[in-house]
Write an enzyme that holds these catalytic residues in place. Structure first.
Site, PDB file in Angstrom:
ATOM      1  N   LYS A 178     -24.308 -24.401   3.300  1.00 54.62           N
ATOM      2  CA  LYS A 178     -25.033 -23.140   4.080  1.00 54.62           C
ATOM      3  C   LYS A 178     -24.478 -22.083   3.360  1.00 54.62           C
ATOM      4  CE  LYS A 178     -24.380 -20.274   6.969  1.00 54.62           C
ATOM      5  NZ  LYS A 178     -24.989 -19.174   6.450  1.00 54.62           N
ATOM      6  N   GLU A 252     -10.753 -20.370   4.331  1.00 51.78           N
ATOM      7  CA  GLU A 252     -10.199 -19.429   3.446  1.00 51.78           C
ATOM      8  C   GLU A 252     -10.773 -18.092   4.296  1.00 51.78           C
ATOM      9  OE1 GLU A 252      -8.158 -19.711   1.057  1.00 51.78           O
ATOM     10  OE2 GLU A 252      -8.422 -21.964   1.099  1.00 51.78           O
ATOM     11  N   CYS A 286     -11.233 -10.821  -1.249  1.00 49.14           N
ATOM     12  CA  CYS A 286     -10.190 -10.910  -0.131  1.00 49.14           C
ATOM     13  C   CYS A 286      -8.876 -10.840  -0.572  1.00 49.14           C
ATOM     14  CB  CYS A 286     -10.315 -12.668   0.319  1.00 49.14           C
ATOM     15  SG  CYS A 286     -10.601 -13.781  -1.076  1.00 49.14           S
ATOM     16  N   GLU A 384      -9.261  -5.175   6.975  1.00 45.77           N
ATOM     17  CA  GLU A 384      -9.795  -5.426   5.690  1.00 45.77           C
ATOM     18  C   GLU A 384     -11.235  -4.729   5.572  1.00 45.77           C
ATOM     19  OE1 GLU A 384     -11.694  -9.234   4.965  1.00 45.77           O
ATOM     20  OE2 GLU A 384     -10.529  -9.585   3.379  1.00 45.77           O
TER      21      GLU A 384
HETATM   22  P1  NAD Z   1     -18.544 -13.890   7.552  1.00 47.77           P
HETATM   23  O1  NAD Z   1     -17.477 -14.503   8.522  1.00 47.77           O
HETATM   24  O2  NAD Z   1     -19.589 -12.999   8.374  1.00 47.77           O
HETATM   25  O3  NAD Z   1     -19.597 -14.812   7.125  1.00 47.77           O
HETATM   26  C1  NAD Z   1     -19.278 -15.876   6.106  1.00 47.77           C
HETATM   27  C2  NAD Z   1     -20.401 -17.243   6.320  1.00 47.77           C
HETATM   28  O4  NAD Z   1     -20.373 -17.664   7.747  1.00 47.77           O
HETATM   29  C3  NAD Z   1     -21.839 -16.750   6.115  1.00 47.77           C
HETATM   30  O5  NAD Z   1     -22.229 -17.676   5.423  1.00 47.77           O
HETATM   31  C4  NAD Z   1     -22.192 -16.629   7.586  1.00 47.77           C
HETATM   32  O6  NAD Z   1     -23.638 -16.555   7.532  1.00 47.77           O
HETATM   33  C5  NAD Z   1     -21.520 -17.731   8.117  1.00 47.77           C
HETATM   34  N1  NAD Z   1     -21.434 -17.494   9.711  1.00 47.77           N
HETATM   35  C6  NAD Z   1     -21.431 -16.207  10.287  1.00 47.77           C
HETATM   36  N2  NAD Z   1     -20.944 -16.573  11.799  1.00 47.77           N
HETATM   37  C7  NAD Z   1     -21.169 -17.905  11.846  1.00 47.77           C
HETATM   38  C8  NAD Z   1     -20.842 -18.627  12.931  1.00 47.77           C
HETATM   39  N3  NAD Z   1     -20.622 -18.241  14.065  1.00 47.77           N
HETATM   40  N4  NAD Z   1     -20.765 -20.088  12.810  1.00 47.77           N
HETATM   41  C9  NAD Z   1     -20.846 -20.430  11.424  1.00 47.77           C
HETATM   42  N5  NAD Z   1     -21.126 -19.803  10.455  1.00 47.77           N
HETATM   43  C10 NAD Z   1     -21.268 -18.564  10.575  1.00 47.77           C
HETATM   44  O7  NAD Z   1     -17.890 -13.301   6.265  1.00 47.77           O
HETATM   45  P2  NAD Z   1     -18.620 -11.968   5.229  1.00 47.77           P
HETATM   46  O8  NAD Z   1     -18.178 -10.907   5.945  1.00 47.77           O
HETATM   47  O9  NAD Z   1     -20.174 -12.262   5.189  1.00 47.77           O
HETATM   48  O10 NAD Z   1     -17.712 -12.255   4.325  1.00 47.77           O
HETATM   49  C11 NAD Z   1     -16.412 -11.499   3.952  1.00 47.77           C
HETATM   50  C12 NAD Z   1     -15.495 -12.209   4.352  1.00 47.77           C
HETATM   51  O11 NAD Z   1     -14.882 -13.435   3.440  1.00 47.77           O
HETATM   52  C13 NAD Z   1     -14.299 -11.313   4.099  1.00 47.77           C
HETATM   53  O12 NAD Z   1     -13.409 -11.198   5.446  1.00 47.77           O
HETATM   54  C14 NAD Z   1     -13.479 -11.958   2.843  1.00 47.77           C
HETATM   55  O13 NAD Z   1     -12.082 -11.596   3.116  1.00 47.77           O
HETATM   56  C15 NAD Z   1     -13.683 -13.475   3.202  1.00 47.77           C
HETATM   57  N6  NAD Z   1     -13.258 -14.104   1.915  1.00 47.77           N
HETATM   58  C16 NAD Z   1     -12.159 -14.824   2.265  1.00 47.77           C
HETATM   59  C17 NAD Z   1     -11.931 -15.762   0.854  1.00 47.77           C
HETATM   60  C18 NAD Z   1     -10.429 -16.486   0.665  1.00 47.77           C
HETATM   61  O14 NAD Z   1     -10.884 -17.234  -0.031  1.00 47.77           O
HETATM   62  N7  NAD Z   1      -9.904 -16.415   1.475  1.00 47.77           N
HETATM   63  C19 NAD Z   1     -12.777 -15.354  -0.295  1.00 47.77           C
HETATM   64  C20 NAD Z   1     -13.808 -14.624  -0.215  1.00 47.77           C
HETATM   65  C21 NAD Z   1     -14.147 -13.994   1.087  1.00 47.77           C
END
Ligand code: NAD
Length: 493
Positions: A178, A252, A286, A384
């Site tokens: 997804k 992650e 991240c 962040e």
């Molecule tokens: P997000 O958590 O809002 O969304 C990430 C994914 O989760 C999307 O596909 C979204 O549609 C889905 N999602 C959202 N709510 C959900 C729910 N309730 N249940 C299941 N899926 C759901 O994150 P974002 O803001 O889009 O992405 C940025 C974040 O990702 C930052 O916090 C960043 O640090 C993190 N990130 C972490 C790493 C790592 O390896 N640690 C790498 C890249 C990004």
């Protein structure tokens, strides 16, 4: 460049009509115009994908193949992917605004390397091993964890997909991907490649969608494991739902990493290193080193260097190879980052470069912004921000620097800048983070990556990353076990 719209979803090995007419518009962050549309997957589409994956896992050939046969199939996929690296990079840039130079090396080529490395790891992985137990010789077998739901964000979509998809596949899992609603096109293109590579039906499904589709995947009892990258808030929610079902998960999550600049650091080299380590991908990383810790003695010199570097960054069309800072992924994200810049000013930090106004009339740009006179309790030091915003904080001595670095909910990455590498290594052992850099910060994609504290649970890359997609079975025997087959063909007996 390949920018195609899709009217169908890849479910269980074929392109199928979505269950609803709802669509996701993919919008260019640079032009603010739609570039493509895809179906918005619903709970009903997730249901179909999970049933297909479940059937393929429980009854299909994939988990029962020898590892070497799965590796052959994955290598066919990797070969198809390798033919399209530059186009994949351009597609990622078009969707989310990452500068072309970063998309090519840091995104698409990185993902291709991750595919190769995961296959290499699978070849030497201890799928079967023998140990001496208290009852005699014990057979240990690593078997696939089952049906895996992969949920990823938009910032480095292929680099986040491949370290989940490829280990899951070589382990014998079946998978539902997804992608984030901002970046569905690259994952759907991978679905086309999966079809071309001839993976058996049901092994991979790709269902674009937002929170609703993600939530349906997490809650579905037919899914054995969720592999998630995204924000800590979403990760916490996913962990609690999985916890109720005792479903496996790896997370992650976010970061707020500190770069500790020691008094003996070469400031010019530190600034050059932080340009990438702190501002890569328009600051949407991240692992970005966004808290810069320095003592009074080197403070002004460092701030001057950072200010010069940040004010000379080339802002513009992300597709232009000279661009260093492109737009943020969405207007929501632009407004969020600009609101953090206002918060920093309100909290009393001093703005040296940048500001909360948009540098261009069109495109979701944010000015590269540098704060000084900040303290570690300010929101700009704790949260962040996920944009090109850096915060310089003064420390008294080395112990104070380590204390500030550790005073964070996160623990994903960090770095130390010093002429003395041995001292740097000593500092790394005192900072509670999953990865650390000495005079650099980059991911080593052949080595374990993951977070301490609220930055995550589990590891990606290398043997540890592959182990996340297996369960360990222990077999004891009253009679002598037959000799262990060692060749890859019989890797799973
Ligand atoms: P997000 O958590 O809002 O969304 C990430 C994914 O989760 C999307 O596909 C979204 O549609 C889905 N999602 C959202 N709510 C959900 C729910 N309730 N249940 C299941 N899926 C759901 O994150 P974002 O803001 O889009 O992405 C940025 C974040 O990702 C930052 O916090 C960043 O640090 C993190 N990130 C972490 C790493 C790592 O390896 N640690 C790498 C890249 C990004």
């Amino acid at each position: 460049m390949k920018v195609s719209s899709y009217d169908q979803i890849f479910i269980g090995g074929s392109w199928q009509r979505p269950s609803s007419a709802e669509r996701i518009e993919v919008i260019s962050p640079y032009t603010e115009q739609p570039i493509a549309h895809v179906p918005a997957g619903s709970g009903a589409d997730i249901e179909r994908a999970v049933l297909a994956a479940r059937d393929a896992f429980d009854n299909g050939p994939w988990p029962r193949l020898a590892v070497a046969e799965r590796i052959d199939a994955v290598e066919r996929l990797a070969a198809i992917y390798a033919e399209h690296i530059d186009e994949m990079a351009d597609l990622i840039t078009a969707q989310m605004g990452s500068p072309a130079s970063f998309s090519r090396l840091g995104q698409a080529a990185g993902a291709a390397t991750l595919m190769r490395l995961a296959v290499q790891t699978a070849r030497s992985f201890p799928w079967n091993e023998r140990r001496r137990g208290t009852l005699g010789e014990v057979h240990l077998r690593r078997v696939p964890v089952g049906v895996v739901g992969i949920i990823i964000p938009w910032n480095v979509p292929q680099n986040l997909l491949m370290p989940k998809l490829i280990p899951a596949l070589v382990a014998g899992c079946t998978v539902i991907v997804k992608p984030a609603p901002e970046t569905p096109l690259d994952s759907l293109w991978v679905a086309e490649m999966v079809e071309k590579a001839g993976l058996p039906d049901g092994v991979v499904s790709v269902v674009p969608g937002g929170r609703e589709a993600g939530d349906a995947l997490v809650r579905h009892p037919g899914v054995d494991k969720i592999a998630f990258t995204g924000s800590s808030a979403t990760g916490r929610h996913i962990a609690s739902v999985c916890g109720e079902q005792l479903k496996r998960y790896s997370l992650e999550l976010g970061g707020k990493s500190a770069a500790i600049v020691l008094d003996d650091a070469r400031i010019d080299k530190t600034v050059a290193g932080l340009k990438m380590a702190s501002l890569m991908n328009n600051g949407q990383a991240c692992v970005a080193q966004t808290r810069i810790l320095v003592s009074e003695r080197r403070h002004d010199e460092l701030v001057d260097g950072l200010a010069d570097m940040m004010s000379s960054l080339v802002i513009g069309d992300p597709a232009d190879p000279v661009t260093e800072v492109g737009p943020l992924v969405s207007q929501r994200q632009q407004h969020r980052v600009q609101s953090y810049i206002r918060t920093g000013i309100d909290e009393g930090a001093k703005l040296v470069v940048g500001g909360d106004d948009s540098p261009r009339e069109r495109g979701w740009f944010v000015r590269p912004t540098l704060f000084v006179d900040a303290t570690n309790d300010m929101a700009i030091a704790r949260d962040e921000i996920f944009g090109p915003v850096l915060t310089v904080i003064k420390y008294r001595d080395e112990d104070d620097a380590v204390r500030i670095a550790n005073d964070s909910d996160y623990g994903l990455a960090g770095s130390v800048w010093t002429k003395d590498v041995a001292r740097g290594l000593d500092i790394s052992g005192r900072v509670r983070t999953g990865t650390y850099g000495i005079n650099m910060y980059m991911l080593d994609i052949a080595s374990p990556f993951g977070g301490f504290k609220q930055s995550g649970i589990g590891r990606e890359f290398g043997e540890e990353g592959l182990a996340e997609y297996t369960e360990l079975q222990t077999v004891v025997s009253a009679g002598t076990l037959p000799a262990l087959a060692t060749d890859g063909e019989h890797a799973q007996d």
